[in-house]
Scaffold this motif. Structure first.
Motif, mmCIF file in Angstrom:
data_model
loop_
_atom_site.group_PDB
_atom_site.id
_atom_site.type_symbol
_atom_site.label_atom_id
_atom_site.label_comp_id
_atom_site.label_asym_id
_atom_site.label_seq_id
_atom_site.Cartn_x
_atom_site.Cartn_y
_atom_site.Cartn_z
ATOM 1 N N THR A 233 0.846 -1.200 0.000
ATOM 2 C CA THR A 233 0.000 0.000 0.000
ATOM 3 C C THR A 233 0.870 1.234 0.000
ATOM 4 O OG1 THR A 233 -1.635 -1.197 1.257
ATOM 5 C CG2 THR A 233 -1.884 1.188 1.162
ATOM 6 N N ASP A 234 0.437 2.235 -0.775
ATOM 7 C CA ASP A 234 1.162 3.497 -0.838
ATOM 8 C C ASP A 234 0.930 4.287 0.446
ATOM 9 O OD1 ASP A 234 2.595 5.627 -1.585
ATOM 10 O OD2 ASP A 234 1.213 6.342 -3.148
ATOM 11 N N ALA A 236 0.858 7.526 0.862
ATOM 12 C CA ALA A 236 -0.050 8.679 0.682
ATOM 13 C C ALA A 236 -1.502 8.225 0.699
ATOM 14 C CB ALA A 236 0.267 9.381 -0.632
ATOM 15 N N GLU A 237 -1.755 7.060 -0.015
ATOM 16 C CA GLU A 237 -3.124 6.546 0.009
ATOM 17 C C GLU A 237 -3.524 6.128 1.418
ATOM 18 O OE1 GLU A 237 -3.285 3.433 -2.800
ATOM 19 O OE2 GLU A 237 -3.127 4.753 -4.575
ATOM 20 N N TRP A 238 -2.568 5.564 2.122
ATOM 21 C CA TRP A 238 -2.847 5.152 3.509
ATOM 22 C C TRP A 238 -3.206 6.369 4.382
ATOM 23 C CZ3 TRP A 238 -3.827 0.818 6.014
ATOM 24 C CH2 TRP A 238 -3.777 0.822 7.406
ATOM 25 N N SER A 239 -2.506 7.443 4.209
ATOM 26 C CA SER A 239 -2.801 8.659 4.992
ATOM 27 C C SER A 239 -4.177 9.202 4.658
ATOM 28 C CB SER A 239 -1.736 9.725 4.710
ATOM 29 O OG SER A 239 -0.461 9.250 5.095
ATOM 30 N N LEU A 240 -4.509 9.174 3.309
ATOM 31 C CA LEU A 240 -5.835 9.647 2.932
ATOM 32 C C LEU A 240 -6.935 8.760 3.513
ATOM 33 C CD1 LEU A 240 -5.213 10.581 -0.826
ATOM 34 C CD2 LEU A 240 -5.529 12.153 1.096
ATOM 35 N N GLU A 241 -6.696 7.445 3.503
ATOM 36 C CA GLU A 241 -7.684 6.539 4.072
ATOM 37 C C GLU A 241 -7.844 6.742 5.569
ATOM 38 O OE1 GLU A 241 -10.560 3.527 3.903
ATOM 39 O OE2 GLU A 241 -9.566 4.702 2.341
ATOM 40 N N GLU A 243 -7.340 9.579 7.203
ATOM 41 C CA GLU A 243 -8.083 10.816 7.400
ATOM 42 C C GLU A 243 -9.576 10.624 7.112
ATOM 43 O OE1 GLU A 243 -6.314 13.782 4.988
ATOM 44 O OE2 GLU A 243 -4.491 13.948 6.220
ATOM 45 N N ARG A 244 -9.919 9.727 6.143
ATOM 46 C CA ARG A 244 -11.312 9.512 5.795
ATOM 47 C C ARG A 244 -12.071 8.761 6.900
ATOM 48 N NH1 ARG A 244 -14.438 5.715 3.449
ATOM 49 N NH2 ARG A 244 -12.693 4.248 3.374
#
Length: 428
Positions: A233-234, A236-241, A243-244
């Motif tokens: 998993t990337d 940045a995508e992990w951080s966005l997830e 935060e969501r």
């Protein structure tokens, strides 16, 4: 309410005001407070509850055909006559209820005698009433409430009534139902209250159950992800997830509104709010105080200036006022003299009218010939009556003369009749 009334009447403390019941004049205030003026309302409400315990509605109101009094009937003035009659009849009924014979007062009885009898019965129960009996004649007030409350307590003692501890109903606490969500982790901490006879223990959270639940979840996640050894998993995508889903990752703890900690927290919040508002208010009040002080100083200085400028006018006004008062006194004196002269004038006018009336009557009598005609008529009438009297007198004299002559002839005949037989007898 009855238990509350018992606590108040037994301790004599209400709203921070300490009172001595039975020692002095009624409910004597020992230490004053903001609720001292309303203590008789509390006593009156306790009295109504005690009267209900004595069944006064059936045994007193219905028998005497009276309306039930309000909760503050003897505390406020409505109709003094009706309230005094109600007080006397209710006191007599309570005395009889307490086992003492007492005659029911009538409407035309002496109020002083009735009040003295009620106070003597009250003292016989061991209660003191060191206040004048005239305080009870109004039919309302703290002394009336005190007398009736003491008599009601004695009646309850006589029938064997005792106050018991209040029994509070047990309220069932409703558990808060929280919906389950796959994307939300909800942890519910139950607080159990253990009630003992006198004290309540603190609430504890069942941490063992929480640990076991967390352990099972961890085991399930580890079983699912055994085959994943390396993350692809990337970041940045992990951080966005993260935060969501972060707002959904919350822990809900059920709270009880009856917990004292919540009330303490609310008290602290209110205190901080009051302090912050007080600081702002103090600033406004200080500003208002300063402005008011300056305005008062300006007004006082202006007043002094005006007084100094108008001093001569004030003196002239005072002199004019003195002259006016003197003129008013002279006017009053002249008015009294005028009134006296007017009275004398009216008396003289009445006397003058009487004299004029007499003069007119005399003048009319002197010029009028009617009295002379009346006199002449009277003289003529008298002459006629005199002639008639003379005629009657002559007739009577003539009749009398005839009677005398007839009598004389009769006597002569009788004499001749007696002489002839005597001469005949002598010749024989």
């Amino acid at each position: 309410m009855a238990d509350t009334g018992a606590a108040v009447s037994a301790s004599g403390v209400e709203d921070g005001v300490y009172r001595s019941r039975g020692e002095g004049a009624g409910d004597e205030v020992v230490e004053g407070g903001p609720g001292a003026a309303y203590h008789m309302f509390v006593v009156m409400e306790d009295l109504v509850e005690k009267l209900k315990l004595l069944c006064y509605e059936e045994e007193f109101l219905r028998k005497n055909n009276l309306k039930p009094p309000s909760r503050h009937y003897f505390a406020l003035p409505t109709n003094p006559g009706e309230q005094f009659y109600m007080f006397c009849t209710l006191a007599a009924w309570l005395i009889n209820k307490a086992g003492r014979p007492f005659e029911q007062p009538q409407e035309y009885d002496d109020p002083s005698a009735t009040i003295s009898n009620i106070l003597s019965e009250l003292r016989s129960f061991g209660r003191t009433a060191d206040f004048p009996p005239s305080k009870l004649k109004s039919g309302y007030g703290e002394h009336v409430c005190y007398v009736l409350d003491c008599l009601a307590e004695e009646a309850l003692k006589y029938i064997g009534f005792t106050w018991k501890r209040p029994i509070y109903p047990v309220e069932e606490l409703e558990e808060e139902i929280i919906p389950e969500d796959d994307a939300e982790l909800t942890l519910k901490m139950d607080e159990e209250f253990v009630e003992e006879e006198t004290d309540n223990e603190e609430n504890f959270t069942d941490l063992n159950a929480l640990k076991a639940q967390t352990y099972h979840l961890d085991m399930k996640e580890s079983a699912k992800q055994e085959d994943i050894l390396e993350s692809t998993t990337d970041a940045a995508e992990w951080s966005l997830e993260v935060e969501r889903v972060l707002p959904q990752l919350k822990v809900t703890i059920g709270t009880d509104n009856k917990d004292w900690r919540i009330h303490v927290e609310q008290m602290h919040q209110h205190r901080s709010g009051i302090e912050s508002a007080l600081k702002e208010t103090e600033g406004f009040l200080d500003k208002l105080h300063n402005e008011t002080s300056r305005s008062l100083e300006k007004i006082s200085s202006r007043e002094k200036y005006i007084n100094n400028q108008l001093e001569h006018l004030v003196q002239e006004y005072r002199a004019a006022q003195a002259q006016l008062s003197e003129a008013r006194e002279q006017y009053q004196q002249g008015k009294t003299r005028v009134a006296e002269k007017t009275r004398l004038l009216s008396e003289l006018t009445e006397e003058l009218e009487k004299v004029k009336q007499e003069i007119e009557e005399r003048g009319s009598s002197m010029t009028d010939g009617a009295p002379l005609v009346k006199i002449k008529q009277s003289l003529t009438k008298l002459k006629q009556e005199a002639i008639q009297m003379d005629i009657r007198t002559g007739v009577i004299e003539h009749t009398l003369l005839q009677a005398k002559l007839k009598e004389k002839s009769n006597m002569t005949r009788d004499m001749h009749a007696t002489i002839i037989p005597e001469s005949a007898v002598g010749s024989n």
